[in-house]
Design an enzyme around this catalytic site. Sequence first.
Site, PDB file in Angstrom:
ATOM      1  N   ARG A 202     -52.069 -44.446  -0.442  1.00 55.11           N
ATOM      2  CA  ARG A 202     -51.159 -44.367  -1.587  1.00 55.11           C
ATOM      3  C   ARG A 202     -52.028 -43.833  -2.721  1.00 55.11           C
ATOM      4  NH1 ARG A 202     -46.922 -47.069   0.823  1.00 55.11           N
ATOM      5  NH2 ARG A 202     -47.539 -48.885   2.024  1.00 55.11           N
ATOM      6  N   ASP A 233     -40.248 -42.197   1.985  1.00 63.19           N
ATOM      7  CA  ASP A 233     -39.447 -41.654   0.869  1.00 63.19           C
ATOM      8  C   ASP A 233     -40.313 -41.314  -0.342  1.00 63.19           C
ATOM      9  OD1 ASP A 233     -39.967 -44.332   0.506  1.00 63.19           O
ATOM     10  OD2 ASP A 233     -37.969 -44.852  -0.198  1.00 63.19           O
ATOM     11  N   GLY A 234     -41.314 -42.136  -0.622  1.00 60.58           N
ATOM     12  CA  GLY A 234     -42.199 -41.852  -1.755  1.00 60.58           C
ATOM     13  C   GLY A 234     -42.960 -40.553  -1.542  1.00 60.58           C
ATOM     14  N   SER A 235     -43.549 -40.428  -0.363  1.00 57.10           N
ATOM     15  CA  SER A 235     -44.352 -39.240  -0.070  1.00 57.10           C
ATOM     16  C   SER A 235     -43.505 -37.976  -0.156  1.00 57.10           C
ATOM     17  CB  SER A 235     -44.940 -39.338   1.340  1.00 57.10           C
ATOM     18  OG  SER A 235     -45.677 -40.514   1.466  1.00 57.10           O
ATOM     19  N   ASP A 280     -39.919 -48.296   8.006  1.00 57.40           N
ATOM     20  CA  ASP A 280     -38.810 -48.937   7.304  1.00 57.40           C
ATOM     21  C   ASP A 280     -37.430 -48.404   7.687  1.00 57.40           C
ATOM     22  OD1 ASP A 280     -40.864 -50.197   6.071  1.00 57.40           O
ATOM     23  OD2 ASP A 280     -40.610 -49.254   4.122  1.00 57.40           O
ATOM     24  N   ARG A 324     -39.742 -53.410   3.547  1.00 59.99           N
ATOM     25  CA  ARG A 324     -39.616 -53.203   2.106  1.00 59.99           C
ATOM     26  C   ARG A 324     -38.176 -53.486   1.644  1.00 59.99           C
ATOM     27  NH1 ARG A 324     -43.229 -49.700  -1.381  1.00 59.99           N
ATOM     28  NH2 ARG A 324     -44.195 -48.902   0.477  1.00 59.99           N
ATOM     29  N   HIS A 433     -48.838 -56.691   8.903  1.00 60.60           N
ATOM     30  CA  HIS A 433     -49.131 -55.341   9.398  1.00 60.60           C
ATOM     31  C   HIS A 433     -49.093 -55.217  10.913  1.00 60.60           C
ATOM     32  CE1 HIS A 433     -50.284 -55.051   5.216  1.00 60.60           C
ATOM     33  NE2 HIS A 433     -50.021 -53.765   5.343  1.00 60.60           N
TER      34      HIS A 433
HETATM   35  N1  ATP Z   1     -42.365 -39.784  -7.663  1.00 60.56           N
HETATM   36  C1  ATP Z   1     -43.518 -39.404  -7.117  1.00 60.56           C
HETATM   37  N2  ATP Z   1     -44.197 -38.364  -7.638  1.00 60.56           N
HETATM   38  C2  ATP Z   1     -45.354 -37.943  -7.098  1.00 60.56           C
HETATM   39  N3  ATP Z   1     -45.922 -38.535  -6.032  1.00 60.56           N
HETATM   40  C3  ATP Z   1     -45.305 -39.572  -5.478  1.00 60.56           C
HETATM   41  C4  ATP Z   1     -44.076 -40.072  -5.990  1.00 60.56           C
HETATM   42  N4  ATP Z   1     -43.699 -41.124  -5.242  1.00 60.56           N
HETATM   43  C5  ATP Z   1     -44.656 -41.276  -4.318  1.00 60.56           C
HETATM   44  N5  ATP Z   1     -45.617 -40.348  -4.438  1.00 60.56           N
HETATM   45  C6  ATP Z   1     -46.840 -40.191  -3.655  1.00 60.56           C
HETATM   46  O1  ATP Z   1     -46.619 -40.605  -2.310  1.00 60.56           O
HETATM   47  C7  ATP Z   1     -47.490 -41.687  -1.996  1.00 60.56           C
HETATM   48  C8  ATP Z   1     -46.854 -42.591  -0.994  1.00 60.56           C
HETATM   49  O2  ATP Z   1     -45.647 -43.137  -1.537  1.00 60.56           O
HETATM   50  P1  ATP Z   1     -45.164 -44.611  -1.143  1.00 60.56           P
HETATM   51  O3  ATP Z   1     -46.265 -45.573  -1.403  1.00 60.56           O
HETATM   52  O4  ATP Z   1     -43.880 -44.847  -1.819  1.00 60.56           O
HETATM   53  O5  ATP Z   1     -45.020 -44.596   0.420  1.00 60.56           O
HETATM   54  P2  ATP Z   1     -43.900 -43.897   1.308  1.00 60.56           P
HETATM   55  O6  ATP Z   1     -44.217 -42.463   1.478  1.00 60.56           O
HETATM   56  O7  ATP Z   1     -42.569 -44.232   0.760  1.00 60.56           O
HETATM   57  O8  ATP Z   1     -44.130 -44.537   2.717  1.00 60.56           O
HETATM   58  P3  ATP Z   1     -43.770 -46.031   3.163  1.00 60.56           P
HETATM   59  O9  ATP Z   1     -42.542 -46.443   2.426  1.00 60.56           O
HETATM   60  O10 ATP Z   1     -43.559 -45.947   4.611  1.00 60.56           O
HETATM   61  O11 ATP Z   1     -44.966 -46.814   2.789  1.00 60.56           O
HETATM   62  C9  ATP Z   1     -47.788 -42.328  -3.351  1.00 60.56           C
HETATM   63  O12 ATP Z   1     -48.974 -43.073  -3.335  1.00 60.56           O
HETATM   64  C10 ATP Z   1     -47.905 -41.104  -4.230  1.00 60.56           C
HETATM   65  O13 ATP Z   1     -49.154 -40.481  -4.077  1.00 60.56           O
HETATM   66  O1  F6P Z   2     -49.682 -51.662   3.638  1.00 57.20           O
HETATM   67  P1  F6P Z   2     -49.142 -52.012   2.284  1.00 57.20           P
HETATM   68  O2  F6P Z   2     -49.647 -51.092   1.238  1.00 57.20           O
HETATM   69  O3  F6P Z   2     -49.302 -53.459   1.985  1.00 57.20           O
HETATM   70  O4  F6P Z   2     -47.584 -51.734   2.341  1.00 57.20           O
HETATM   71  C1  F6P Z   2     -46.748 -52.454   3.168  1.00 57.20           C
HETATM   72  C2  F6P Z   2     -45.384 -51.898   3.041  1.00 57.20           C
HETATM   73  O5  F6P Z   2     -45.412 -50.603   3.569  1.00 57.20           O
HETATM   74  C3  F6P Z   2     -44.442 -50.509   4.576  1.00 57.20           C
HETATM   75  O6  F6P Z   2     -45.095 -50.736   5.771  1.00 57.20           O
HETATM   76  C4  F6P Z   2     -43.839 -49.152   4.618  1.00 57.20           C
HETATM   77  O7  F6P Z   2     -43.118 -48.913   3.462  1.00 57.20           O
HETATM   78  C5  F6P Z   2     -43.439 -51.618   4.268  1.00 57.20           C
HETATM   79  O8  F6P Z   2     -42.686 -52.002   5.370  1.00 57.20           O
HETATM   80  C6  F6P Z   2     -44.346 -52.676   3.788  1.00 57.20           C
HETATM   81  O9  F6P Z   2     -43.659 -53.579   2.952  1.00 57.20           O
END
Ligand code: ATP
Ligand code: F6P
Length: 495
Positions: A202, A233-235, A280, A324, A433
């Site tokens: 992240r 979704d974030g990535s 998720d 999540r 995890h």
């Molecule tokens: N709005 C955003 N703008 C720019 N970068 C973002 C944004 N949201 C997320 N990111 C980038 O994507 C990375 C991963 O996002 P996030 O922690 O939400 O995980 P994810 O991709 O949703 O995966 P998971 O939900 O499975 O953990 C963030 O640490 C950041 O670097």
């Molecule tokens: O490994 P971390 O940063 O604690 O994040 C855990 C979260 O990431 C996920 O594995 C994926 O979004 C969620 O299910 C969980 O809540």
Amino acid sequence: MGSHEGKPPSLLKPLLQPSDSDTDTDQIPRQTPSSHSEFHLNATLQTTCKEGSSEQPVPAKRRSRSPLLQLGVSGLPTCLLSPSCDDTFEKDTDSNINCSGQRGNSSRIKMSLHDLPVRRKMTQGSCKGKGMAVLTSGGDSQGMNAAVRAVVRVGIYLGCKVYFIREGYQGMVDGGDNIQEASWGSVSGIIHKGGTVIGSARCKDFTTREGRLKGAKNLLDKGITNLVVIGGDGSLTGANLFRQEWPSILEELLKQDRITAEQKANFAHLNIVGMVGSIDNDFCGTDMTIGTDSALHRIIDCIDAIVSTAYSHQRTFILEVMGRNCGYLALVGALTSEADFVFVPEDPPPVDWQKKLYLALVGALASEADFVFIPEWPPEKDWPAKLCRKLSQAIKYLPRAIDRDGNPVTAEQVKQVVVENLQQDTRITVLGHVNAGGSPSAVQIKEFLVTANETSDVVIGPLKQLWHDGCFHSQNRKLAGVRFSDGNQACPSSP
Ligand SMILES: Nc1ncnc2c1ncn2[C@@H]1O[C@H](COP(=O)(O)OP(=O)(O)OP(=O)(O)O)[C@@H](O)[C@H]1O
Ligand SMILES: O=P(O)(O)OC[C@H]1O[C@](O)(CO)[C@@H](O)[C@@H]1O
């Protein structure tokens, strides 16, 4: 730990060399025609940005003959279906197709390839000289390695120079050794491993403009114009932002003399493909994201293990799973293990959930033949104790469970209700995890062994080819193609 257990990425780095035991050779497989005629669009997003274009996606009419999951301009993932192809697609979908942010599990689009006017084939070497990179980002999930392998091999087949970007966006921002050329052999022997051998993270830096400028500069220095992001979704929201900003990023880098005018011109066009990797299962427009099926297997395995103790000791277990803000894992885990109660964020219990839980448990107990409550035949005074002995099922519980007023519902609170009302010996198990760990299920590996055969003229360059079609066999006839999605594909490969 079994032989398939993942190792920390650092330990795996030596594995990422052209060599190893995998029977694939450095010989690039030959193309063979694909025989399948239908696919389901699931966990793949594809997006492109041309410098000078507006921030808006190109209107669907000018785009594709095929359905696309497109990162929307709002920053939230949006699912677009090209109107120009309505007549060629059978839509087996519901209104979730346009949802944003929340999952739309049943969105599914079927199309018959025979209906398509254009059918393109990947041809070996057709993208010679193009730069392409793959990264994994966010929470790791089982199946990411299989996806990385598929991307690398298809890229090489097409003639691209393919790079790994290690540690997600952080590696892109930091550059240097984090961006490393991949070879055919460097992804051997990883298909069955959990986690991601190229590392995930992240990354706070990437959420800042300066971080994205640095990331872009590092891509430009390596000649990378095609980017595959495997993450949640974030990535993919981050990927969308990057796409939207690309023209202004180039502008700014040029102004700051960090790139040349020639670089700006050569890299005006950035292609991005997103593959939804997250246990998720929370991405709209996808049936199942990379990792979900494996995470469910993990839950079911754990429940099997816990239930034996539950029965032996007449205990209640509260099981906390990951997910999540999405209740998919908890819900399906609960259904498949006959849990008595489940907390999911999509359907928060009322504020008096304690009472509801108590009644549900008593109801579950009462359904036991020995404990039917009938007024004419009142139970003995110590009925709770007797009933409780019958209670040996797990209650599913999700982290971040809330009631309808948004108050947190914790596993400890749930335990208290069971203990106080039913005097039941109650234990909490937090999967943590473990949920995201271990090897991917066969279904998830398979997704990257078969390939889709699809036409689309949306994305120019190698990613367009990747998206299109292709079904490869290495010389030992082991499948080595890629399906750029995850879920219930029906894409049989030709022999
Ligand atoms: N709005 C955003 N703008 C720019 N970068 C973002 C944004 N949201 C997320 N990111 C980038 O994507 C990375 C991963 O996002 P996030 O922690 O939400 O995980 P994810 O991709 O949703 O995966 P998971 O939900 O499975 O953990 C963030 O640490 C950041 O670097
Ligand atoms: O490994 P971390 O940063 O604690 O994040 C855990 C979260 O990431 C996920 O594995 C994926 O979004 C969620 O299910 C969980 O809540």
